[in-house]
Design an enzyme around this catalytic site. Structure first.
Site, PDB file in Angstrom:
ATOM      1  N   CYS A  71     -25.234  -4.088  17.642  1.00 41.39           N
ATOM      2  CA  CYS A  71     -25.587  -4.866  18.876  1.00 41.39           C
ATOM      3  C   CYS A  71     -24.647  -5.139  19.866  1.00 41.39           C
ATOM      4  CB  CYS A  71     -25.893  -6.279  18.461  1.00 41.39           C
ATOM      5  SG  CYS A  71     -27.144  -6.312  17.094  1.00 41.39           S
ATOM      6  N   HIS A  75     -25.213 -11.128  23.469  1.00 42.18           N
ATOM      7  CA  HIS A  75     -26.306 -10.472  22.787  1.00 42.18           C
ATOM      8  C   HIS A  75     -27.359 -11.529  22.061  1.00 42.18           C
ATOM      9  CE1 HIS A  75     -28.546  -8.604  19.803  1.00 42.18           C
ATOM     10  NE2 HIS A  75     -27.993  -9.046  18.904  1.00 42.18           N
ATOM     11  N   ASN A 118     -34.568 -10.058  18.662  1.00 48.70           N
ATOM     12  CA  ASN A 118     -33.447  -9.318  18.691  1.00 48.70           C
ATOM     13  C   ASN A 118     -33.588  -7.995  18.931  1.00 48.70           C
ATOM     14  OD1 ASN A 118     -31.075  -8.172  18.114  1.00 48.70           O
ATOM     15  ND2 ASN A 118     -30.451  -9.462  16.164  1.00 48.70           N
TER      16      ASN A 118
HETATM   17  N1  COA Z   1     -39.482 -18.490   6.620  1.00 48.70           N
HETATM   18  C1  COA Z   1     -39.653 -19.631   6.059  1.00 48.70           C
HETATM   19  N2  COA Z   1     -38.374 -19.746   5.240  1.00 48.70           N
HETATM   20  C2  COA Z   1     -37.233 -18.982   5.142  1.00 48.70           C
HETATM   21  C3  COA Z   1     -37.335 -17.829   5.987  1.00 48.70           C
HETATM   22  C4  COA Z   1     -38.450 -17.586   6.786  1.00 48.70           C
HETATM   23  N3  COA Z   1     -38.583 -16.453   7.613  1.00 48.70           N
HETATM   24  N4  COA Z   1     -36.138 -17.298   5.672  1.00 48.70           N
HETATM   25  C5  COA Z   1     -35.422 -17.795   4.932  1.00 48.70           C
HETATM   26  N5  COA Z   1     -36.075 -18.983   4.649  1.00 48.70           N
HETATM   27  C6  COA Z   1     -35.665 -20.015   3.577  1.00 48.70           C
HETATM   28  C7  COA Z   1     -34.583 -19.495   2.781  1.00 48.70           C
HETATM   29  O1  COA Z   1     -35.129 -18.864   1.788  1.00 48.70           O
HETATM   30  C8  COA Z   1     -33.900 -20.813   2.382  1.00 48.70           C
HETATM   31  O2  COA Z   1     -34.799 -21.510   1.495  1.00 48.70           O
HETATM   32  P1  COA Z   1     -34.026 -22.343   0.362  1.00 48.70           P
HETATM   33  O3  COA Z   1     -33.492 -23.463   1.062  1.00 48.70           O
HETATM   34  O4  COA Z   1     -35.417 -22.797  -0.500  1.00 48.70           O
HETATM   35  O5  COA Z   1     -33.434 -21.628  -0.479  1.00 48.70           O
HETATM   36  C9  COA Z   1     -34.135 -21.738   3.628  1.00 48.70           C
HETATM   37  O6  COA Z   1     -34.941 -21.107   4.496  1.00 48.70           O
HETATM   38  C10 COA Z   1     -32.804 -21.855   4.676  1.00 48.70           C
HETATM   39  O7  COA Z   1     -32.261 -20.574   4.800  1.00 48.70           O
HETATM   40  P2  COA Z   1     -31.123 -20.105   5.525  1.00 48.70           P
HETATM   41  O8  COA Z   1     -30.590 -18.815   4.934  1.00 48.70           O
HETATM   42  O9  COA Z   1     -30.184 -21.168   5.129  1.00 48.70           O
HETATM   43  O10 COA Z   1     -31.481 -20.147   6.588  1.00 48.70           O
HETATM   44  P3  COA Z   1     -30.692 -20.304   8.240  1.00 48.70           P
HETATM   45  O11 COA Z   1     -31.169 -21.516   8.897  1.00 48.70           O
HETATM   46  O12 COA Z   1     -29.433 -19.767   8.106  1.00 48.70           O
HETATM   47  O13 COA Z   1     -31.581 -19.247   8.949  1.00 48.70           O
HETATM   48  C11 COA Z   1     -31.429 -16.878   9.536  1.00 48.70           C
HETATM   49  C12 COA Z   1     -31.706 -17.802   8.599  1.00 48.70           C
HETATM   50  C13 COA Z   1     -31.501 -15.304   9.181  1.00 48.70           C
HETATM   51  C14 COA Z   1     -32.413 -17.107  10.655  1.00 48.70           C
HETATM   52  C15 COA Z   1     -30.034 -17.256  10.238  1.00 48.70           C
HETATM   53  O14 COA Z   1     -29.088 -17.446   9.238  1.00 48.70           O
HETATM   54  C16 COA Z   1     -29.393 -16.292  11.245  1.00 48.70           C
HETATM   55  O15 COA Z   1     -30.105 -16.091  12.091  1.00 48.70           O
HETATM   56  N6  COA Z   1     -28.466 -15.611  11.196  1.00 48.70           N
HETATM   57  C17 COA Z   1     -27.903 -14.617  11.667  1.00 48.70           C
HETATM   58  C18 COA Z   1     -28.435 -13.350  11.559  1.00 48.70           C
HETATM   59  C19 COA Z   1     -28.295 -12.544  12.915  1.00 48.70           C
HETATM   60  O16 COA Z   1     -28.482 -12.899  13.947  1.00 48.70           O
HETATM   61  N7  COA Z   1     -28.205 -11.326  12.527  1.00 48.70           N
HETATM   62  C20 COA Z   1     -28.166 -10.064  13.459  1.00 48.70           C
HETATM   63  C21 COA Z   1     -26.531 -10.375  14.340  1.00 48.70           C
HETATM   64  S1  COA Z   1     -26.609  -8.995  15.472  1.00 48.70           S
END
Ligand code: COA
Length: 327
Positions: free
Chosen positions: A112, A248, A278
């Site tokens: 990215c 990004h 993204n």
């Molecule tokens: N729908 C519903 N629930 C979801 C889910 C979805 N699509 N994805 C994850 N969950 C759940 C998890 O299983 C977790 O449940 P639990 O508490 O029962 O275990 C809960 O939501 C929280 O998960 P968590 O991973 O802490 O969520 P988060 O707030 O960190 O959001 C992302 C997850 C992936 C959206 C976030 O971490 C993120 O955007 N990270 C950066 C990723 C990124 O940008 N990557 C590319 C970079 S270039």
């Protein structure tokens, strides 16, 4: 030799995917996706549509949207993590399809962060006197490498392309850059088909994107806040002197946290994640183009572009906008 970014064009495939699509295939819902990521839509390429096809469409849009000619382009850089082939490069496919007669061609692998790396390389080629007009494209077909069973990642990504022309100019409009990498964190975001490890950690080699979302989120916010401050200092400016920040567009919450960390107005941060997801290397040019189209970004505005992603790698540069779109 001085350089300027003089034209821009973008493309997203026709197939629009809203959040309700995922409600049918994984346990999730529109509200969760919007709240955690800000994403409402993304676009997916057809099965027979590849990254080079998106590049060609973005260039066609660039030609329609700007008074320009690309027959004298002498170098093509395509930043992508989803090339049609390992070789030939996407850049060389673009050269052939656009009938650009004499151009060096290469793809950049910096995930990215790739589009900004492309700009930095183009500026360097022009500054050295080696080249005069460089086409830099960020383009992805991430829908082809997503794990649709992984609800933490498949909701995030989309396909798209953005192309710019970087060319020699009398005055300099592309300023100083910062590029840094935390290779020791590479296992937190990867796409691999090799039965190997990253930093000694086992990986899943199914040619799909895998990530530790929380680790990437934390790293992205702290890295962007620190390095953007450094970049502003390096360019002998203050954040008040920056008209637009275009990071990004990975996740709206990352962008909001970065603005908070910098004490920078959210309204001056341009994003493409809400309507395109993204799109990795394409997200920055898409946000820039839409900022121009909506009339927000004007000639001579000062902009910071900041890429980050798989590597984990970071790239940033300060530029002055010289693009004004046609009609
Ligand atoms: N729908 C519903 N629930 C979801 C889910 C979805 N699509 N994805 C994850 N969950 C759940 C998890 O299983 C977790 O449940 P639990 O508490 O029962 O275990 C809960 O939501 C929280 O998960 P968590 O991973 O802490 O969520 P988060 O707030 O960190 O959001 C992302 C997850 C992936 C959206 C976030 O971490 C993120 O955007 N990270 C950066 C990723 C990124 O940008 N990557 C590319 C970079 S270039």
């Amino acid at each position: 030799m001085n350089a300027a970014i003089t034209s821009i064009g973008i493309y997203a495939p026709e197939k629009r995917i809203d959040n309700s699509y995922f409600e049918k295939i994984i346990e999730t819902n529109d509200e969760w996706i919007r709240q955690r990521t800000g994403i409402q839509n993304r676009y997916y390429a057809r099965a027979d549509e590849f990254t080079s096809d998106l590049c060609v469409k973005a260039i066609e849009n660039l030609l329609e949207s700007n008074h320009t000619d690309i027959s004298d382009v002498d170098f093509i850089i395509v930043a992508t993590s989803t090339p049609d082939h390992t070789m030939p490069s996407v850049a060389s496919q673009v050269q052939a399809r656009m009938n650009i007669k004499k151009a060096g061609c290469m793809d950049v692998s910096a995930a990215c962060a790739g589009f900004v790396y492309g700009i930095i390389l183009a500026k360097g080629l022009i500054a050295s006197g080696a080249n005069k007009k460089v086409l830099v494209i960020g383009a992805e077909t991430l829908s082809k490498v997503m794990n649709f069973e992984d609800r933490t990642s498949c909701i995030l990504f989309g396909d798209g392309a953005g192309a710019v022309i970087v060319e020699a100019s009398e005055t300099n409009y592309i300023f100083r850059s910062i590029t840094e990498t935390d290779g020791g964190l590479g296992q937190n975001l990867y796409l691999s088909n090799q039965p190997a490890t990253i930093n000694g950690e086992a990986i899943i080699n199914d040619n799909k994107i895998h990530q530790n979302g929380r680790a990437v989120f934390k790293w992205a916010v702290s890295t962007l806040v620190e390095k953007i401050k450094n970049l502003v200092d390096l360019n002998q400016k203050t954040l008040k002197g920056i008209d637009w920040l275009i990071p990004h567009s990975a996740n709206l919450r990352i962008l909001e946290a970065v603005c908070e960390g910098l004490n920078f107005p959210k309204e001056q941060c341009l994003e493409s994640v809400k309507l395109y997801g993204n799109t990795s290397a394409a997200s920055i040019p898409i946000a820039w183009y839409n900022g121009l189209r909506s009339g927000k970004v004007r000639i001579d505005d000062t902009i910071i572009l900041a890429g980050f992603g798989g590597g984990l790698t970071f790239s940033s540069i300060c530029v002055q906008n010289r693009i004004s779109l046609r009609g």
